[in-house]
Design a protein around this motif. Structure first.
Motif, mmCIF file in Angstrom:
data_model
loop_
_atom_site.group_PDB
_atom_site.id
_atom_site.type_symbol
_atom_site.label_atom_id
_atom_site.label_comp_id
_atom_site.label_asym_id
_atom_site.label_seq_id
_atom_site.Cartn_x
_atom_site.Cartn_y
_atom_site.Cartn_z
ATOM 1 N N PRO A 98 0.811 -1.216 0.000
ATOM 2 C CA PRO A 98 0.000 0.000 0.000
ATOM 3 C C PRO A 98 0.845 1.267 0.000
ATOM 4 C CG PRO A 98 -0.772 -1.546 1.668
ATOM 5 C CD PRO A 98 0.553 -2.041 1.181
ATOM 6 N N SER A 99 2.054 1.196 0.571
ATOM 7 C CA SER A 99 2.923 2.366 0.650
ATOM 8 C C SER A 99 4.372 1.927 0.569
ATOM 9 C CB SER A 99 2.687 3.121 1.963
ATOM 10 O OG SER A 99 3.648 4.147 2.130
ATOM 11 N N ASP A 102 5.504 4.348 4.246
ATOM 12 C CA ASP A 102 4.850 4.258 5.540
ATOM 13 C C ASP A 102 4.696 2.792 5.935
ATOM 14 O OD1 ASP A 102 3.258 4.358 7.781
ATOM 15 O OD2 ASP A 102 1.861 5.835 6.962
ATOM 16 N N ALA A 104 3.613 1.545 8.672
ATOM 17 C CA ALA A 104 2.340 1.297 9.349
ATOM 18 C C ALA A 104 1.227 0.992 8.345
ATOM 19 C CB ALA A 104 1.957 2.495 10.209
ATOM 20 N N ARG A 105 1.251 1.666 7.200
ATOM 21 C CA ARG A 105 0.249 1.385 6.182
ATOM 22 C C ARG A 105 0.508 0.055 5.486
ATOM 23 N NH1 ARG A 105 -0.191 5.661 1.787
ATOM 24 N NH2 ARG A 105 -1.704 4.116 1.039
ATOM 25 N N THR A 106 1.778 -0.293 5.367
ATOM 26 C CA THR A 106 2.135 -1.533 4.689
ATOM 27 C C THR A 106 1.803 -2.754 5.543
ATOM 28 O OG1 THR A 106 3.882 -0.427 3.448
ATOM 29 C CG2 THR A 106 4.058 -2.810 3.667
ATOM 30 N N ASP A 108 -0.695 -4.030 7.260
ATOM 31 C CA ASP A 108 -2.117 -3.755 7.398
ATOM 32 C C ASP A 108 -2.957 -5.009 7.626
ATOM 33 O OD1 ASP A 108 -1.847 -4.932 4.936
ATOM 34 O OD2 ASP A 108 -2.837 -3.347 3.801
ATOM 35 N N ASP A 180 -7.310 0.375 18.601
ATOM 36 C CA ASP A 180 -6.753 0.447 17.249
ATOM 37 C C ASP A 180 -6.639 -0.914 16.560
ATOM 38 O OD1 ASP A 180 -6.459 3.175 17.150
ATOM 39 O OD2 ASP A 180 -4.392 3.160 17.912
ATOM 40 N N ARG A 183 -8.730 -1.701 13.245
ATOM 41 C CA ARG A 183 -8.327 -0.835 12.133
ATOM 42 C C ARG A 183 -6.970 -1.266 11.584
ATOM 43 N NH1 ARG A 183 -4.798 3.111 11.756
ATOM 44 N NH2 ARG A 183 -4.499 3.202 14.021
ATOM 45 N N LEU A 184 -6.010 -1.535 12.477
ATOM 46 C CA LEU A 184 -4.680 -1.933 12.019
ATOM 47 C C LEU A 184 -4.700 -3.268 11.291
ATOM 48 C CD1 LEU A 184 -2.373 -0.997 15.041
ATOM 49 C CD2 LEU A 184 -2.538 0.160 12.840
#
Length: 236
Positions: A98-99, A102, A104-106, A108, A180, A183-184
């Motif tokens: 995804p990024s 980042d 944190a975005r990867t 996921d 969280d 969402r994570l």
């Protein structure tokens, strides 16, 4: 010989080989996934550079106008933590990142990616979600994942495979103080992640079906290259 779905920080870079097959937990075909994952896991400096070029797209390439400055700390973190597996030991892998910057975005919760870290609380202790994964498959659910918890126990018993299970959320054994987790992990309240002992996500599930234990049994059998009794309407 490397341990299949090797556990812990020492083996996190070397996730897959024949120990599970030798123990009888997995079929011999599990070994076929090892070469594919080994190629996708960056090890030597050359492999890291190749991996960065192929999967993160930031390799040194003067003709494309990219140079050494493209090897930023963020991209290096994505290289070491954000790479993903696409093999028979992952169900419905999602290899695209995804990024590229980042982490944190990867991380996921997508199948094939490393389990995202989150500080949670268990028995009054602050631990990481990574600490919940031991030397066995681990099912981590959302706040309403009670049916998956029972399914993990039943499926594990049928196959003779140890499967840990933890519900994360309000009123659960594992508390999520910041709220969280779902969402994570890319989960709804009734969803779940099946995590391999090497802390990589093997499968992500939505709400359980009418037969969650049978569904999970089929998933585990496929991951371990074994025949599932559930496919034949029987039990182990």
């Amino acid at each position: 010989m490397h341990s299949a779905f090797a556990t812990g920080e020492k083996h996190a870079r070397d996730p897959h080989s024949g120990a599970a097959a030798l123990r009888g937990d997995a079929g011999p075909a599990l070994l076929d996934s090892y070469p594919a994952e080994r190629r996708q896991s960056p090890r030597s400096p050359r492999q890291r550079a190749d991996h960065l070029h192929l999967q993160i797209g930031a390799a040194y390439d003067p003709d494309a106008g990219r140079g050494a400055d493209d090897f930023t700390p963020a991209r290096c973190r994505a290289l070491h933590l954000g790479y993903r597996y696409d093999s028979d030991a992952v169900i419905d892998p999602q290899p695209d990142l995804p990024s590229h910057e980042d982490v944190a975005r990867t991380l996921d919760g997508a199948p094939g990616s490393r389990l995202p870290h989150l500080w949670v609380e268990r028995h009054g202790r602050r631990i990481s979600t990574l600490d919940l994964v031991g030397s066995r498959f681990t099912l981590l659910t959302g706040a309403d994942g009670d049916r998956w918890i029972r399914a993990a126990r039943e499926a594990g018993e049928r196959l003779g495979v140890a499967v840990a299970a933890h519900r994360i959320g309000p009123g659960a054994e594992v508390a999520d103080p910041e709220g969280d987790w779902q969402r994570l992990a890319g989960l709804d309240a009734a969803g779940a992640l099946l995590v391999r002992p090497d802390q990589f996500v093997a499968w992500r599930a939505g709400a359980p079906s009418d037969d969650p234990a049978g569904e999970l049994e089929r998933v585990l059998a496929r991951l371990l290259a074994r025949e599932s009794p559930a496919e034949h309407g029987g039990t182990a």
